[in-house]
Enzyme design. Structure first.
Site, PDB file in Angstrom:
ATOM      1  N   ASP A  83     -34.766  -9.308 -10.516  1.00 18.47           N
ATOM      2  CA  ASP A  83     -35.150  -7.946 -10.164  1.00 18.47           C
ATOM      3  C   ASP A  83     -34.820  -7.059 -11.367  1.00 18.47           C
ATOM      4  O   ASP A  83     -34.096  -7.477 -12.287  1.00 18.47           O
ATOM      5  CB  ASP A  83     -34.380  -7.500  -8.929  1.00 18.47           C
ATOM      6  CG  ASP A  83     -34.773  -6.119  -8.448  1.00 18.47           C
ATOM      7  OD1 ASP A  83     -35.931  -5.713  -8.671  1.00 18.47           O
ATOM      8  OD2 ASP A  83     -33.910  -5.435  -7.859  1.00 18.47           O
ATOM      9  N   ASP A  85     -34.281  -3.027 -11.145  1.00 16.28           N
ATOM     10  CA  ASP A  85     -33.407  -1.901 -10.824  1.00 16.28           C
ATOM     11  C   ASP A  85     -32.083  -2.377 -10.230  1.00 16.28           C
ATOM     12  O   ASP A  85     -32.063  -3.124  -9.247  1.00 16.28           O
ATOM     13  CB  ASP A  85     -34.102  -0.948  -9.846  1.00 16.28           C
ATOM     14  CG  ASP A  85     -35.359  -0.350 -10.453  1.00 16.28           C
ATOM     15  OD1 ASP A  85     -35.247   0.347 -11.469  1.00 16.28           O
ATOM     16  OD2 ASP A  85     -36.461  -0.619  -9.924  1.00 16.28           O
ATOM     17  N   THR A 280     -40.236  -7.063  -9.799  1.00 14.52           N
ATOM     18  CA  THR A 280     -39.668  -5.753  -9.516  1.00 14.52           C
ATOM     19  C   THR A 280     -40.630  -4.934  -8.664  1.00 14.52           C
ATOM     20  O   THR A 280     -41.852  -5.129  -8.724  1.00 14.52           O
ATOM     21  CB  THR A 280     -39.362  -4.992 -10.818  1.00 14.52           C
ATOM     22  OG1 THR A 280     -38.913  -3.667 -10.506  1.00 14.52           O
ATOM     23  CG2 THR A 280     -40.593  -4.886 -11.710  1.00 14.52           C
ATOM     24  N   ASN A 281     -40.085  -4.026  -7.890  1.00 15.32           N
ATOM     25  CA  ASN A 281     -40.912  -3.098  -7.121  1.00 15.32           C
ATOM     26  C   ASN A 281     -41.340  -1.892  -7.940  1.00 15.32           C
ATOM     27  O   ASN A 281     -42.156  -1.089  -7.480  1.00 15.32           O
ATOM     28  CB  ASN A 281     -40.157  -2.622  -5.874  1.00 15.32           C
ATOM     29  CG  ASN A 281     -40.179  -3.653  -4.754  1.00 15.32           C
ATOM     30  OD1 ASN A 281     -40.844  -4.681  -4.859  1.00 15.32           O
ATOM     31  ND2 ASN A 281     -39.456  -3.375  -3.682  1.00 15.32           N
ATOM     32  N   SER A 282     -40.794  -1.725  -9.126  1.00 16.01           N
ATOM     33  CA  SER A 282     -41.133  -0.561  -9.953  1.00 16.01           C
ATOM     34  C   SER A 282     -42.540  -0.693 -10.528  1.00 16.01           C
ATOM     35  O   SER A 282     -43.051  -1.794 -10.740  1.00 16.01           O
ATOM     36  CB  SER A 282     -40.112  -0.405 -11.089  1.00 16.01           C
ATOM     37  OG  SER A 282     -38.887   0.078 -10.596  1.00 16.01           O
ATOM     38  N   GLN A 478     -23.173 -10.673   5.535  1.00 22.64           N
ATOM     39  CA  GLN A 478     -24.517 -10.892   5.004  1.00 22.64           C
ATOM     40  C   GLN A 478     -24.466 -11.567   3.634  1.00 22.64           C
ATOM     41  O   GLN A 478     -25.282 -12.444   3.334  1.00 22.64           O
ATOM     42  CB  GLN A 478     -25.262  -9.562   4.919  1.00 22.64           C
ATOM     43  CG  GLN A 478     -25.612  -8.968   6.272  1.00 22.64           C
ATOM     44  CD  GLN A 478     -26.200  -7.573   6.156  1.00 22.64           C
ATOM     45  OE1 GLN A 478     -25.874  -6.811   5.254  1.00 22.64           O
ATOM     46  NE2 GLN A 478     -27.090  -7.239   7.074  1.00 22.64           N
ATOM     47  N   ARG A 481     -23.630 -15.220   4.201  1.00 16.84           N
ATOM     48  CA  ARG A 481     -24.654 -15.972   4.927  1.00 16.84           C
ATOM     49  C   ARG A 481     -25.907 -16.203   4.093  1.00 16.84           C
ATOM     50  O   ARG A 481     -26.531 -17.264   4.195  1.00 16.84           O
ATOM     51  CB  ARG A 481     -25.026 -15.223   6.213  1.00 16.84           C
ATOM     52  CG  ARG A 481     -26.001 -15.990   7.101  1.00 16.84           C
ATOM     53  CD  ARG A 481     -26.191 -15.294   8.432  1.00 16.84           C
ATOM     54  NE  ARG A 481     -27.105 -16.042   9.294  1.00 16.84           N
ATOM     55  CZ  ARG A 481     -27.464 -15.644  10.512  1.00 16.84           C
ATOM     56  NH1 ARG A 481     -26.964 -14.523  11.010  1.00 16.84           N
ATOM     57  NH2 ARG A 481     -28.300 -16.361  11.228  1.00 16.84           N
TER      58      ARG A 481
END
Length: 525
Positions: A83, A85, A280-282, A478, A481
């Site tokens: 990723d 960011d 990445t979502n950017s 979380q 897991r």
């Protein structure tokens, strides 16, 4: 080095005292018995020590370490993805959160909120991630791994257990309510909105003309309620991420993003034969600016995209791990999208969207051959793990401070262990025939006081990211897991050979711990 049974026995016998091995047996002494790694003959002749008599296993310094929840062999990984960011791009705190907070205030002013918001300032000591927000009552809740409420904060006020039970009689939040009435604040991008929500409640509830009831903060401003403030902040967050935050960030990248040895890691990964990808979502324009800065690219060096075998922008995680979107190639000169079928990835290209199914098909790789490195517990880790069995490395920047605080509080932790020991001793020898319970009130008060002291060393409102009192937090559960590995900095991978076998601790169940051997073996990591 080969050692026969007859040669090994005298050395072991010298170390035995009354049938027990000396507890201070050193790693050097053990290495004198067998090679590292041992030969088959040495293994055949080796006589086991009790686990509590083994010397401490070799471990790197805590801050240099990658921590292990599940075994992972790097030599079986073919692709390593990152990723951007808060992973490759390590935002500088609190400068970046302050920028986000101030832009949020500006946007809320444009949405009609009063000018008094201009006086608000981001307080980095207040928020932590891993909270849930009650949209109806405006409370921040920190719950443990089983949903029990450990901490309840309204505005900046920490509520007592009695006050909390008035809102939540069972002191419990059902998991299927999280994401509905209770909104998870699980990312580092959440910190500014946590702080601003609390600041707005503090202001509106303390105005003399406002009622401050459970359902509405005001008669004078009928639209100002807990759900509406939450909704407005969420709308403002989404708007500034698209229209202002990234634009302001690229104006002064050294102020907001730390430049690190990114080039060195990618060189070593490539030399070791790994394929690498960016997911990445950017958007493309922002990714281009940030990655060029991180990799310090110029006309004489490789363009940033050439450090990856595949670069995917605007991936729209977690949708990417489900049905996904159309996979398009990006024109790296204009940023425009190209139309056409993509049945393989080409070097030096940049792609937008797609899905995990298309990625694995075009990359000719299957799930457990991929290690994905990201910071978002839900979008990066949980979805990729649950749906497609990608191996995962979670980046937790706060872990650096958590470790330093933990190391500096060894006396408090030791005191708490002593108190817990005394509590257990108070019930020694008692069974169902006992009629008078021991008076542990002073002991319980001391334990509670010590826990509060420990919590305050992390955060005076919410305590440690990984703990709810003495229990593990929901965030901690979380992490264990869903994250195979976790660390505070992805560059800690440089501290390991790239064929390393990460091995999880052999943790014991409660019934497996005995008085004579109370500590499980801790494996190196």
């Amino acid at each position: 080095m080969e050692t026969t049974r007859d040669q090994l026995a005298p050395r072991l016998q010298e170390l035995r005292v009354s049938g027990n091995m000396k507890r201070n047996l050193s790693a050097e002494m053990l290495s004198g018995m067998v090679s590292a790694p041992p030969t088959q003959e040495e293994l055949d002749n080796y006589q086991d020590l009790a686990s509590n008599q083994l010397p401490p296993a070799y471990k790197r310094d805590l801050l240099d370490r990658v921590f292990v929840n599940r075994d992972l062999r790097l030599d079986r990984i073919k692709w390593i993805g990152f990723d951007m960011d808060y992973t490759l791009a390590q935002y500088i705190s609190p400068a970046y959160e302050t920028l986000t907070y101030n832009l949020l205030v500006e946007r809320l002013l444009e949405m009609g909120y009063p000018d008094v918001l201009k006086t608000f300032q981001y307080d980095p000591s207040f928020p932590v991630r891993g909270l849930i927000l009650d949209r109806v009552l405006g409370n921040f809740l920190k719950i443990d791994a089983f949903g029990h409420i450990n901490t309840c904060v309204h505005g900046r006020t920490l509520l007592s257990k009695k006050e909390t039970s008035e809102f939540y009689p069972s002191l419990f939040i059902a998991s299927n309510d999280v994401g509905k009435r209770f909104f998870p604040l699980s990312t580092l991008f959440s910190l500014p909105e946590i702080s601003l929500f609390a600041d707005m409640l503090e202001y509106f509830e303390k105005r003399p003309s406002l009622t401050g009831s459970q359902d509405s903060l005001s008669d004078e401003l009928s639209q100002v309620s807990y759900p509406n403030i939450f909704s407005d902040i969420r709308v403002a967050i989404d708007w500034i991420h698209i229209n202002r935050l990234k634009q302001e960030t690229v104006k002064d990248l050294p102020k907001y993003i730390k430049r690190t040895d990114t080039k060195l890691l990618f060189k070593r990964l490539r030399d070791a034969g790994f394929k690498t990808f960016l997911l990445t979502n950017s958007e493309y324009w922002y990714t281009r600016e940030v990655m060029a800065y991180l990799l310090d690219t110029n006309k004489e060096s490789l363009p940033w995209q050439d450090y990856f075998d595949v670069a995917i922008v605007n991936g729209r995680k977690p949708l990417f791990f489900g049905e996904g979107t159309t996979l398009r190639e990006v024109n790296i000169d204009t940023g425009n999208l190209k139309i056409g079928t993509i049945d393989s990835f080409k070097p030096g290209r940049v792609y937008e969207g797609g899905s995990i199914k298309l990625f694995e098909k075009n990359a000719q790789v299957k799930g457990n051959q991929v290690l994905y490195v990201g910071d978002h517990i839900y979008a990066d880790i949980i979805k990729s793990k649950k749906m497609h069995a990608w191996r995962t490395l979670l980046i937790i920047p706060e872990l650096e401070r958590e470790i330093n605080v933990w190391k500096s509080n060894s006396k408090l932790y030791n005191h708490l262990r002593n108190l817990e020991f005394m509590k257990a001793e108070a019930y020694r020898g008692l069974d169902s025939a006992a009629t008078e319970p021991p008076d542990t009130s002073a002991l319980r008060a001391s334990i509670k006081s010590t826990v509060v002291q420990l919590n305050n060393t992390y955060n005076s409102h919410f305590g440690s990211l990984f703990r709810s009192g003495t229990k593990q937090s929901q965030f901690s559960m979380q992490v264990q897991r869903y994250a195979d590995l976790y660390t505070y900095d992805y560059l800690n991978l440089l501290n390991y050979p790239l064929f390393y076998h990460f091995t999880a601790e052999n943790s014991s169940l409660p019934h497996e711990v005995t008085n004579n051997d109370p500590h499980p073996i801790l494996y190196a990591s």
